[in-house]
Design a protein around this motif. Structure first.
Motif, PDB file in Angstrom:
ATOM      1  N   LEU A  43       0.833  -1.207   0.000  1.00 30.19           N
ATOM      2  CA  LEU A  43       0.000   0.000   0.000  1.00 30.19           C
ATOM      3  C   LEU A  43       0.864   1.252   0.000  1.00 30.19           C
ATOM      4  N   ALA A  44       1.958   1.211   0.752  1.00 33.72           N
ATOM      5  CA  ALA A  44       2.878   2.352   0.782  1.00 33.72           C
ATOM      6  C   ALA A  44       3.481   2.605  -0.594  1.00 33.72           C
ATOM      7  N   LEU A  45       3.813   1.522  -1.295  1.00 32.41           N
ATOM      8  CA  LEU A  45       4.348   1.674  -2.647  1.00 32.41           C
ATOM      9  C   LEU A  45       3.294   2.263  -3.584  1.00 32.41           C
ATOM     10  N   ARG A  46       2.085   1.774  -3.452  1.00 28.09           N
ATOM     11  CA  ARG A  46       1.007   2.218  -4.346  1.00 28.09           C
ATOM     12  C   ARG A  46       0.649   3.686  -4.107  1.00 28.09           C
ATOM     13  N   LYS A  47       0.624   4.077  -2.829  1.00 32.57           N
ATOM     14  CA  LYS A  47       0.200   5.432  -2.467  1.00 32.57           C
ATOM     15  C   LYS A  47       1.363   6.415  -2.378  1.00 32.57           C
ATOM     16  N   GLY A  48       2.587   5.899  -2.442  1.00 33.63           N
ATOM     17  CA  GLY A  48       3.749   6.791  -2.336  1.00 33.63           C
ATOM     18  C   GLY A  48       3.971   7.316  -0.926  1.00 33.63           C
ATOM     19  N   TRP A  49       3.570   6.540   0.080  1.00 34.64           N
ATOM     20  CA  TRP A  49       3.748   6.990   1.468  1.00 34.64           C
ATOM     21  C   TRP A  49       5.227   7.020   1.850  1.00 34.64           C
ATOM     22  N   ALA A  50       5.585   8.004   2.650  1.00 36.22           N
ATOM     23  CA  ALA A  50       6.959   8.103   3.153  1.00 36.22           C
ATOM     24  C   ALA A  50       6.952   8.898   4.431  1.00 36.22           C
ATOM     25  N   LEU A  51       7.901   8.610   5.319  1.00 31.79           N
ATOM     26  CA  LEU A  51       8.057   9.425   6.510  1.00 31.79           C
ATOM     27  C   LEU A  51       8.715  10.754   6.125  1.00 31.79           C
ATOM     28  N   PRO A  52       8.403  11.830   6.850  1.00 28.73           N
ATOM     29  CA  PRO A  52       9.031  13.131   6.519  1.00 28.73           C
ATOM     30  C   PRO A  52      10.534  13.083   6.743  1.00 28.73           C
TER      31      PRO A  52
END
Length: 204
Positions: free
Chosen positions: A191-200
């Motif tokens: 899901l992180a890959l799909r949504k482009g999630w990242a910590l600041p």
């Protein structure tokens, strides 16, 4: 054959495929032996480091040759099916790598707990088991390790491992708990890959 041992062999095979596909993705002129070495360090690098830290002896792949057979078989399978996987799956490397980190995080955590390590140290050793084989693989390939990319990589492993430790006292079915924690890690990572999630990032 107990479930933990079988799961370890499955995880070893998945990570060996990941290592082979990573090498094939980056270089088109590698021979079978070189691909096997990439598969080997990916599959057992993190677990070996975990065992060295815990002073667990002997390291499992040294005492049990089945692991090397699984790695060799997985390497040959990845080579034989590389065109099919690349045609059917959009990003087979990331899929196998994500499955591998999910399995090995919880498996490494469990092995640490069985060695008498405290639960929170076991969480960190589970993450070491999952990530450091890939770090060695990417370093050998002269690539930036996936763990240093902005997309969440270590965070899903930590999340699944912490949830697993917190759920242990509840007396849940061990197999269901294991599969649930692996599912959390793999699902979170995908899901992180799909949504482009990242910590600041921390700015200097």
């Amino acid at each position: 054959m107990n479930v933990l041992y079988l799961t370890d062999l499955i995880g070893t095979g998945v990570f060996a495929i990941s290592g082979t596909l990573a090498a094939l993705h980056r270089r088109k002129d590698l021979d079978v032996l070189t691909l096997f070495l990439f598969a080997f360090v990916t599959a057992v690098g993190g677990g070996t480091l975990r065992d060295v830290i815990m002073q667990a002896s002997p390291v499992v792949w040294i005492s049990d040759g089945t692991y090397l057979i699984v790695i060799l078989g997985s390497t040959l399978l990845a080579i034989a099916c590389r065109r099919w996987w690349l045609g059917v799956l959009q990003r087979p490397l990331l899929l196998f790598d994500t499955l591998g980190i999910g399995i090995f995080t919880i498996l490494g955590l469990e092995k640490a707990l069985h060695q008498g390590v405290n639960p929170w140290a076991a969480v960190l050793l589970g993450v070491v088991s999952a990530l450091f084989g890939g770090v060695i693989r990417d370093t050998l390939a002269n690539e930036v390790p996936l763990v240093f990319e902005r997309h969440l990589y270590a965070t899903p492993c930590l999340t699944g491992a912490i949830l697993y430790v917190l759920a242990l006292p509840l007396g849940l079915n061990p197999t269901g708990l294991f599969l649930g924690a692996v599912g959390v890690i793999t699902g979170f990572r995908l899901l992180a890959l799909r949504k482009g999630w990242a910590l600041p990032p921390i700015r200097t």
